[in-house]
Design a protein around this motif. Structure first.
Motif, PDB file in Angstrom:
ATOM      1  N   MET A  57      14.002  12.070  13.524  1.00 48.02           N
ATOM      2  CA  MET A  57      13.566  11.634  14.846  1.00 48.02           C
ATOM      3  C   MET A  57      13.109  12.816  15.695  1.00 48.02           C
ATOM      4  O   MET A  57      12.121  12.722  16.432  1.00 48.02           O
ATOM      5  CB  MET A  57      14.685  10.874  15.537  1.00 48.02           C
ATOM      6  CG  MET A  57      14.929   9.496  14.948  1.00 48.02           C
ATOM      7  SD  MET A  57      16.163   8.546  15.857  1.00 48.02           S
ATOM      8  CE  MET A  57      17.681   9.357  15.322  1.00 48.02           C
ATOM      9  N   LEU A  58      13.820  13.939  15.601  1.00 46.46           N
ATOM     10  CA  LEU A  58      13.412  15.123  16.352  1.00 46.46           C
ATOM     11  C   LEU A  58      12.056  15.637  15.866  1.00 46.46           C
ATOM     12  O   LEU A  58      11.212  16.045  16.680  1.00 46.46           O
ATOM     13  CB  LEU A  58      14.475  16.212  16.212  1.00 46.46           C
ATOM     14  CG  LEU A  58      15.777  15.937  16.972  1.00 46.46           C
ATOM     15  CD1 LEU A  58      16.865  16.904  16.530  1.00 46.46           C
ATOM     16  CD2 LEU A  58      15.563  16.044  18.473  1.00 46.46           C
ATOM     17  N   LEU A  59      11.829  15.603  14.567  1.00 44.98           N
ATOM     18  CA  LEU A  59      10.524  16.013  14.047  1.00 44.98           C
ATOM     19  C   LEU A  59       9.439  15.046  14.476  1.00 44.98           C
ATOM     20  O   LEU A  59       8.320  15.452  14.807  1.00 44.98           O
ATOM     21  CB  LEU A  59      10.563  16.091  12.520  1.00 44.98           C
ATOM     22  CG  LEU A  59      11.384  17.183  11.865  1.00 44.98           C
ATOM     23  CD1 LEU A  59      11.151  17.167  10.356  1.00 44.98           C
ATOM     24  CD2 LEU A  59      11.060  18.549  12.432  1.00 44.98           C
ATOM     25  N   GLY A  60       9.757  13.748  14.457  1.00 44.09           N
ATOM     26  CA  GLY A  60       8.748  12.727  14.735  1.00 44.09           C
ATOM     27  C   GLY A  60       8.070  12.896  16.070  1.00 44.09           C
ATOM     28  O   GLY A  60       6.904  12.509  16.230  1.00 44.09           O
ATOM     29  N   GLY A  61       8.775  13.487  17.047  1.00 44.01           N
ATOM     30  CA  GLY A  61       8.184  13.657  18.362  1.00 44.01           C
ATOM     31  C   GLY A  61       7.639  15.031  18.629  1.00 44.01           C
ATOM     32  O   GLY A  61       7.136  15.283  19.728  1.00 44.01           O
ATOM     33  N   THR A  62       7.692  15.949  17.646  1.00 43.11           N
ATOM     34  CA  THR A  62       7.306  17.332  17.928  1.00 43.11           C
ATOM     35  C   THR A  62       6.311  17.933  16.947  1.00 43.11           C
ATOM     36  O   THR A  62       5.595  18.878  17.309  1.00 43.11           O
ATOM     37  CB  THR A  62       8.559  18.228  17.956  1.00 43.11           C
ATOM     38  OG1 THR A  62       9.240  18.141  16.693  1.00 43.11           O
ATOM     39  CG2 THR A  62       9.515  17.804  19.061  1.00 43.11           C
ATOM     40  N   VAL A  63       6.258  17.459  15.705  1.00 37.76           N
ATOM     41  CA  VAL A  63       5.392  18.097  14.717  1.00 37.76           C
ATOM     42  C   VAL A  63       3.941  17.644  14.896  1.00 37.76           C
ATOM     43  O   VAL A  63       3.650  16.643  15.545  1.00 37.76           O
ATOM     44  CB  VAL A  63       5.862  17.784  13.273  1.00 37.76           C
ATOM     45  CG1 VAL A  63       7.183  18.447  12.980  1.00 37.76           C
ATOM     46  CG2 VAL A  63       5.946  16.272  13.043  1.00 37.76           C
ATOM     47  N   ARG A  64       3.044  18.418  14.296  1.00 41.36           N
ATOM     48  CA  ARG A  64       1.625  18.069  14.301  1.00 41.36           C
ATOM     49  C   ARG A  64       1.087  18.176  12.883  1.00 41.36           C
ATOM     50  O   ARG A  64       1.371  19.161  12.212  1.00 41.36           O
ATOM     51  CB  ARG A  64       0.823  19.001  15.225  1.00 41.36           C
ATOM     52  CG  ARG A  64       1.182  18.886  16.700  1.00 41.36           C
ATOM     53  CD  ARG A  64       0.717  17.538  17.264  1.00 41.36           C
ATOM     54  NE  ARG A  64       0.946  17.464  18.717  1.00 41.36           N
ATOM     55  CZ  ARG A  64       2.080  17.130  19.293  1.00 41.36           C
ATOM     56  NH1 ARG A  64       3.128  16.837  18.532  1.00 41.36           N
ATOM     57  NH2 ARG A  64       2.197  17.085  20.604  1.00 41.36           N
ATOM     58  N   PRO A  65       0.307  17.200  12.426  1.00 41.55           N
ATOM     59  CA  PRO A  65       0.089  15.925  13.092  1.00 41.55           C
ATOM     60  C   PRO A  65       1.373  15.087  13.113  1.00 41.55           C
ATOM     61  O   PRO A  65       2.269  15.303  12.287  1.00 41.55           O
ATOM     62  CB  PRO A  65      -0.995  15.260  12.245  1.00 41.55           C
ATOM     63  CG  PRO A  65      -0.811  15.841  10.889  1.00 41.55           C
ATOM     64  CD  PRO A  65      -0.363  17.261  11.111  1.00 41.55           C
TER      65      PRO A  65
END
Length: 342
Positions: free
Chosen positions: A162-170
């Motif tokens: 969940m933390l990655l889902g809102g911060t990584v690109r794409p």
């Protein structure tokens, strides 16, 4: 019990054995070693690439393990070898999804890396940064479609997802949160301990008065940890006392940083429409379905896409059931396939 615990990356691979005969016109399925770096530590993982057409870009999923010294396959050698992540890779590969799973800090070939001489400094954000580096490595693989990335996390790994889902690109197109850590760590620890004490009381090991005393001592211990005060272990059974002593000792930094995360709050950073699968097993005593209520509501408010929460009848925390004690249970496979094809 859940407990312990930007990046430059190198995405190089070493081929391993492939099936002896390939289907004409197709590249056969294969595993290969992937190496990347995070915070000065080299991490090692396995990229599974399913059978595909030459030049085809595949959807791909990063697989994240649960808490403790859980390696790339989802095992904690030598005592526990459920192969959780290896089995997830096989399942997703059947739907033409490539996967990357890796040895996180303290496991497998990766080991403690830069934290070898001071493991007490290893905190939860370090694991998140390592997972972000793995995501970027997966994104850059030649077989990967960078616009078709997924993150699949089990237990604590689901919170990291969940933390990655809102911060990584794409941004990932989907998250699979399998038996997720959905409340704060110490709240979950207290819930698990109280459930164990209740069962011991039913078996006559504690009197009701002793049960109440232990429960009160657990609550006081959690409050002390959060208030940076010494924990009074007087009324705690020895195994529970040792656990809280570790929480004040070598695991203190990790526990404090993990407990600081309230998983429902992480949903606000998700891209609206991100498809999310959240599973909970009706036989999961570590993360009961009721602990996912607030997270389920938060995902709805964040306008996450389906399939949403799926209750798995008879399934435990390792995603097994009575008839499948060593493999992913059929309800788990069905939920994953619906997610993969959603």
């Amino acid at each position: 019990m859940i407990r312990h615990l930007a990046a430059a990356l190198v995405a190089l691979a070493v081929g391993t054995a492939t099936p002896a005969e390939a289907t004409p016109g197709l590249v056969p399925a294969a595993d290969r070693e992937v190496v990347f770096t995070a915070d000065g530590t080299t991490a090692y993982g396995t990229l599974h690439v399913p059978e595909h057409r030459a030049g085809q870009r595949l959807r791909a999923a990063l697989l994240l393990p649960g808490s403790g010294p859980t390696d790339r396959d989802g095992d904690q050698p030598p005592g526990a070898a459920p192969d959780t992540l290896a089995q997830l890779a096989d399942t997703l590969g059947g739907d033409a999804i490539a996967t990357l799973r890796f040895d996180k800090y303290g496991t497998g070939r990766t080991g403690l890396g830069a934290y070898r001489d001071h493991p007490e400094e290893l905190d939860y954000p370090a694991f998140v940064r390592q997972a972000r580096a793995a995501y970027e490595s997966l994104r850059d693989q030649p077989e990967t479609n960078p616009h078709g990335l997924l993150v699949v996390g089990h237990s604590e790994g689901a919170m990291t997802a969940m933390l990655l889902g809102g911060t990584v690109r794409p941004r990932p197109t989907g998250l699979a949160l399998l038996q997720p850590q959905a409340i704060r760590l110490l709240d979950l620890v207290a819930l698990q301990l109280k459930d164990q004490v209740a069962e011991a009381t039913r078996q006559g090991q504690f009197t009701p008065e002793q049960q109440r005393a232990v429960n009160a001592a657990v609550d006081a211990a959690v409050s002390s940890l959060r208030g940076n005060r010494p924990v009074d272990t007087t009324d705690l059974p020895p195994p529970v006392a040792r656990l809280f002593e570790a929480f004040q000792g070598p695991d203190a930094r990790f526990v404090k940083s993990d407990d600081a995360v309230y998983p429902p709050d992480t949903t606000t950073a998700l891209r609206p429409g991100t498809k999310v699968l959240l599973t909970c097993g009706t036989n999961d005593v570590q993360i009961p379905c009721v602990t996912t209520n607030a997270l389920t509501t938060a995902l709805r408010h964040a306008h996450a896409g389906g399939p949403g929460r799926v209750a798995l009848p008879g399934v435990d925390h390792l995603m097994h059931d009575f008839d499948h004690p060593n493999t992913l249970a059929p309800p788990v496979l069905d939920a994953l396939r619906r997610f993969a094809r959603h």
